[in-house]
Design a protein around this motif. Structure first.
Motif, PDB file in Angstrom:
ATOM      1  N   LEU A 208      -5.318  27.044 -30.651  1.00 18.02           N
ATOM      2  CA  LEU A 208      -4.794  25.517 -30.970  1.00 18.02           C
ATOM      3  C   LEU A 208      -4.159  24.921 -31.871  1.00 18.02           C
ATOM      4  CD1 LEU A 208      -8.397  24.255 -30.346  1.00 18.02           C
ATOM      5  CD2 LEU A 208      -6.358  23.849 -28.472  1.00 18.02           C
ATOM      6  N   LYS A 209      -3.011  24.226 -31.459  1.00 23.79           N
ATOM      7  CA  LYS A 209      -2.246  24.076 -32.933  1.00 23.79           C
ATOM      8  C   LYS A 209      -2.765  21.764 -33.649  1.00 23.79           C
ATOM      9  CE  LYS A 209       0.765  26.974 -32.354  1.00 23.79           C
ATOM     10  NZ  LYS A 209       3.040  27.034 -31.837  1.00 23.79           N
ATOM     11  N   ILE A 210      -2.503  21.564 -34.498  1.00 20.82           N
ATOM     12  CA  ILE A 210      -2.555  20.128 -34.831  1.00 20.82           C
ATOM     13  C   ILE A 210      -1.664  20.385 -35.545  1.00 20.82           C
ATOM     14  CG2 ILE A 210      -3.041  18.134 -36.403  1.00 20.82           C
ATOM     15  CD1 ILE A 210      -6.199  19.393 -36.715  1.00 20.82           C
ATOM     16  N   LYS A 211      -0.484  19.346 -34.621  1.00 24.82           N
ATOM     17  CA  LYS A 211       0.927  18.544 -35.011  1.00 24.82           C
ATOM     18  C   LYS A 211       1.059  17.056 -35.401  1.00 24.82           C
ATOM     19  CE  LYS A 211       2.901  21.312 -31.335  1.00 24.82           C
ATOM     20  NZ  LYS A 211       3.724  20.971 -29.815  1.00 24.82           N
ATOM     21  N   ARG A 227     -15.067  33.607 -30.398  1.00 24.61           N
ATOM     22  CA  ARG A 227     -14.245  32.808 -31.129  1.00 24.61           C
ATOM     23  C   ARG A 227     -13.264  32.228 -31.337  1.00 24.61           C
ATOM     24  NH1 ARG A 227     -14.611  33.571 -37.200  1.00 24.61           N
ATOM     25  NH2 ARG A 227     -15.467  35.825 -37.539  1.00 24.61           N
ATOM     26  N   PHE A 228     -12.339  31.352 -32.747  1.00 24.97           N
ATOM     27  CA  PHE A 228     -11.553  31.485 -32.983  1.00 24.97           C
ATOM     28  C   PHE A 228     -11.446  31.377 -34.755  1.00 24.97           C
ATOM     29  CE2 PHE A 228     -11.058  28.900 -28.762  1.00 24.97           C
ATOM     30  CZ  PHE A 228      -9.075  29.705 -28.528  1.00 24.97           C
ATOM     31  N   PRO A 233     -16.102  29.145 -37.866  1.00 27.66           N
ATOM     32  CA  PRO A 233     -16.503  30.725 -37.654  1.00 27.66           C
ATOM     33  C   PRO A 233     -17.954  31.208 -37.329  1.00 27.66           C
ATOM     34  CG  PRO A 233     -15.685  30.215 -39.568  1.00 27.66           C
ATOM     35  CD  PRO A 233     -15.235  29.231 -38.701  1.00 27.66           C
ATOM     36  N   ASP A 234     -18.717  30.464 -38.977  1.00 24.34           N
ATOM     37  CA  ASP A 234     -19.714  30.441 -38.921  1.00 24.34           C
ATOM     38  C   ASP A 234     -20.745  30.591 -37.672  1.00 24.34           C
ATOM     39  OD1 ASP A 234     -19.035  31.707 -41.267  1.00 24.34           O
ATOM     40  OD2 ASP A 234     -19.371  30.295 -42.415  1.00 24.34           O
ATOM     41  N   VAL A 235     -20.669  29.005 -37.199  1.00 26.19           N
ATOM     42  CA  VAL A 235     -21.128  29.041 -35.893  1.00 26.19           C
ATOM     43  C   VAL A 235     -20.640  28.298 -34.486  1.00 26.19           C
ATOM     44  CG1 VAL A 235     -22.722  27.232 -38.135  1.00 26.19           C
ATOM     45  CG2 VAL A 235     -20.987  26.582 -36.648  1.00 26.19           C
ATOM     46  N   SER A 236     -19.720  28.554 -34.676  1.00 25.12           N
ATOM     47  CA  SER A 236     -18.599  28.838 -33.579  1.00 25.12           C
ATOM     48  C   SER A 236     -19.545  29.037 -32.163  1.00 25.12           C
ATOM     49  CB  SER A 236     -17.538  29.190 -33.518  1.00 25.12           C
ATOM     50  OG  SER A 236     -16.793  29.106 -32.330  1.00 25.12           O
ATOM     51  N   LYS A 237     -20.042  30.113 -32.263  1.00 19.26           N
ATOM     52  CA  LYS A 237     -20.565  30.983 -30.722  1.00 19.26           C
ATOM     53  C   LYS A 237     -22.222  30.958 -30.898  1.00 19.26           C
ATOM     54  CE  LYS A 237     -20.209  35.663 -30.876  1.00 19.26           C
ATOM     55  NZ  LYS A 237     -20.623  37.031 -31.507  1.00 19.26           N
TER      56      LYS A 237
END
Length: 414
Positions: A208-211, A227-228, A233-237
Motif C-alpha cells: 500500500l502507498k499513500i501519495k 501482516r504488513f 504490527p502488534d495487533v494486525s494479525k
C-alpha cells in the motif's frame, strides 16, 4: 368496519408521506421506489444504513447520500455524490425508476445518475438496488422468486471515497479499467473537493502507498506472516485477514475482519491531512503528513529535496512556532529548560543531524543528537543555531558562542 377503514386509510397516508412502498424490504429499492430525506435503507442484519445526510457548505445546507454503520458517531463510509452536493432545499430524492436508472433527483437541475441498468425481458427477473451487510450498495438483476443474484451492474465498492471497509478492494480491474483507491476529502474551505492524499495498491511491489499530489509519502512495507510491516504490527494479525489477488483480470488487496465479537469492526479512513486512521480501533495507522521526505520511520519514504530548497531562504519543510521570548523562558530553568529546548529543536528541525563538531560541550551536543525525525533545511539550520546560541549565552560558553557565530557567517551566502 369504520374503524378498519380508518386504520387502512392511515396506513396509506403513512406510506404516501414517506414516499415508500410498504411491501418492499427495508434493504432494497425496486423500480418505482423512492427514498427521501426522512427515510432510509437498512441492511438485512441491521449493520449499515443508507440515507441522506446534511452538511453546511459556505452557509448553505447540502444533502448527500451516505452509507454508515448503525452506531453512535459512525464514520460516513461512502458518499454517492461527494463531488456534487445538492441543496437540501431542492427536495432531493434517491430513486430507482421504471427504466432501471438509479439516480438522485432534485428541483434545481438535472438528476445525479449513479447507473442505468439495461431492461430485462425475462419476466422471472427484476432489477433492484440493495444495501448489503458489508456496506456495499449494489444495483443487480435478481431472480424474482428466490431473490438470488444473477448479475451485478453497479456497486458502491467500485467507487470508494475515503474509507476502506472489509470486503473492499484496492488495486486495478484490468477488464474495465477500475482503479480502486481512497482519496481524502478537501480542506475545510473547500470540503467537497478531492483532497491531496490518496491510498493506493502498488500492483508491482504489492504494498500500500499513500501519495500526496502524486508523490509517495508512505508505504505499508512488505507482506509477510499474515501482516504488513508498517500496519499496526502488534495487533494486525488479530484484527485483519488480508488477501492479495493477482491475475490477468485483477490485481488487488482486500481484507476481512477476524470477527472477534469484543473487537470493533475495522474501518480505515484516509483523512484530509494525510492520516490513515483505523476508525474501529480509534488508532492511527500512519500520519503521512509527518513523512517529510527524510524521515523513514514507520514506512515513511525518503525523497529528494526540491531543487530550489537550498540557496533560498524559504521554510519549505517546517513552520516556526516558537518565539525568542518562549525560548528565553525555557532556558531560565535548566534542566527543565534544557528538555524544552531539545523538544523545540526537534519540532523545528525534524531529524537533528550532528551539525556541530565533537569539540562542543557535551550538554550542547545533546541538543543536536536525535534520529529519524526529518532533516535540515538552510532556514531550519539557522533556527537551530540561534537556539543553541541562546543556550550558550545563558550558560556562558564563550568558545561555543564563537564557533556558532562562525557557523552563521558560513551560512550567510544562502
Amino acid at each position: 368496519m369504520a374503524t378498519g377503514s380508518v386504520i387502512k386509510y392511515a396506513i396509506i397516508l403513512v406510506c404516501f408521506a414517506s414516499l415508500w412502498t410498504c411491501h418492499d424490504a427495508a434493504d432494497t429499492l425496486k423500480p418505482g421506489d423512492t427514498l427521501n430525506s426522512t427515510s432510509s435503507l437498512l441492511s438485512a442484519s441491521g449493520t449499515f444504513t443508507l440515507n441522506f445526510i446534511e452538511k453546511a457548505i459556505r452557509g448553505s445546507d447540502n444533502s448527500f447520500i451516505a452509507i454508515l454503520r448503525v452506531k453512535s458517531g459512525a464514520n460516513k463510509a461512502w458518499i454517492a455524490n461527494r463531488d456534487t452536493p445538492i441543496l437540501s432545499s431542492s427536495s432531493p430524492l434517491l430513486t430507482l425508476d421504471s427504466n432501471n436508472t438509479l439516480k438522485i433527483t432534485h428541483q434545481n437541475g438535472d438528476p445525479f445518475v449513479l447507473f442505468s441498468a439495461p431492461q430485462t425481458n425475462d419476466p422471472n427477473t427484476s432489477v433492484v438496488a440493495t444495501l448489503l451487510d458489508s456496506g456495499n450498495f449494489v444495483l443487480q438483476e435478481v431472480n424474482s422468486v428466490s431473490g438470488s443474484t444473477i448479475r451485478v451492474f453497479w456497486q458502491s465498492f467500485d467507487y470508494p471515497v475515503d474509507t476502506f471497509l472489509p470486503g473492499m478492494k484496492l488495486g486495478v480491474d484490468h477488464r474495465n479499467g477500475y482503479n480502486w483507491s481512497l482519496l481524502s476529502w478537501g480542506t475545510r474551505d473547500n470540503p467537497v473537493s478531492s483532497g491531496p492524499y490518496s491510498l493506493e495498491w502498488d500492483t508491482d511491489a504489492h504494498q500500500l502507498k499513500i501519495k500526496r499530489s502524486g508523490t509517495v509519502y508512505w508505504t505499508s512495507g512488505v507482506y509477510a506472516d499474515g501482516r504488513f510491516q508498517f500496519i499496526l504490527p502488534d495487533v494486525s494479525k488479530k484484527r485483519y485477514n488480508f488477501s492479495i489477488v493477482s491475475n490477468q483480470d485483477e490485481d488487488y488487496l482486500t481484507y476481512t475482519s477476524l470477527d472477534d465479537p469484543t473487537d470493533p469492526e475495522p474501518e480505515w479512513v484516509l483523512y484530509t491531512r494525510g492520516a490513515l486512521y483505523e476508525y474501529g480501533a480509534s488508532v492511527d495507522i500512519i500520519q503521512a503528513q509527518n513523512c517529510d521526505g527524510y524521515n523513514i520511520v514507520g514506512g515513511c519514504v525518503r525523497r529528494d529535496r526540491p531543487s530550489d530548497c537550498t540557496g533560498k531562504l524559504v521554510m519549505i519543510f517546517i513552520r516556526k512556532r516558537v518565539t525568542s521570548i518562549s525560548l528565553t523562558l525555557a532556558l531560565r530553568d535548566p534542566p527543565t529548560g534544557l528538555v524544552l529546548v531539545v523538544r523545540i529543536v526537534r519540532l523545528l528541525v525534524g531529524k537533528v543531524v550532528t551539525a556541530l563538531d565533537s569539540t562542543f560541550h557535551p550538554v550542547v551536543r545533546l541538543l543536536v543528537q536525535d534520529a529519524d525525525f526529518g532533516a535540515w533545511t538552510v532556514n531550519s539550520l539557522k533556527t537551530s543555531l540561534q537556539i543553541l546560541l541562546l543556550f550558550c549565552q545563558q550558560r556562558n560558553h564563550p568558545h561555543q558562542i564563537h564557533h556558532l557565530r562562525e557557523r552563521f557567517v558560513s551560512l550567510a551566502m544562502y
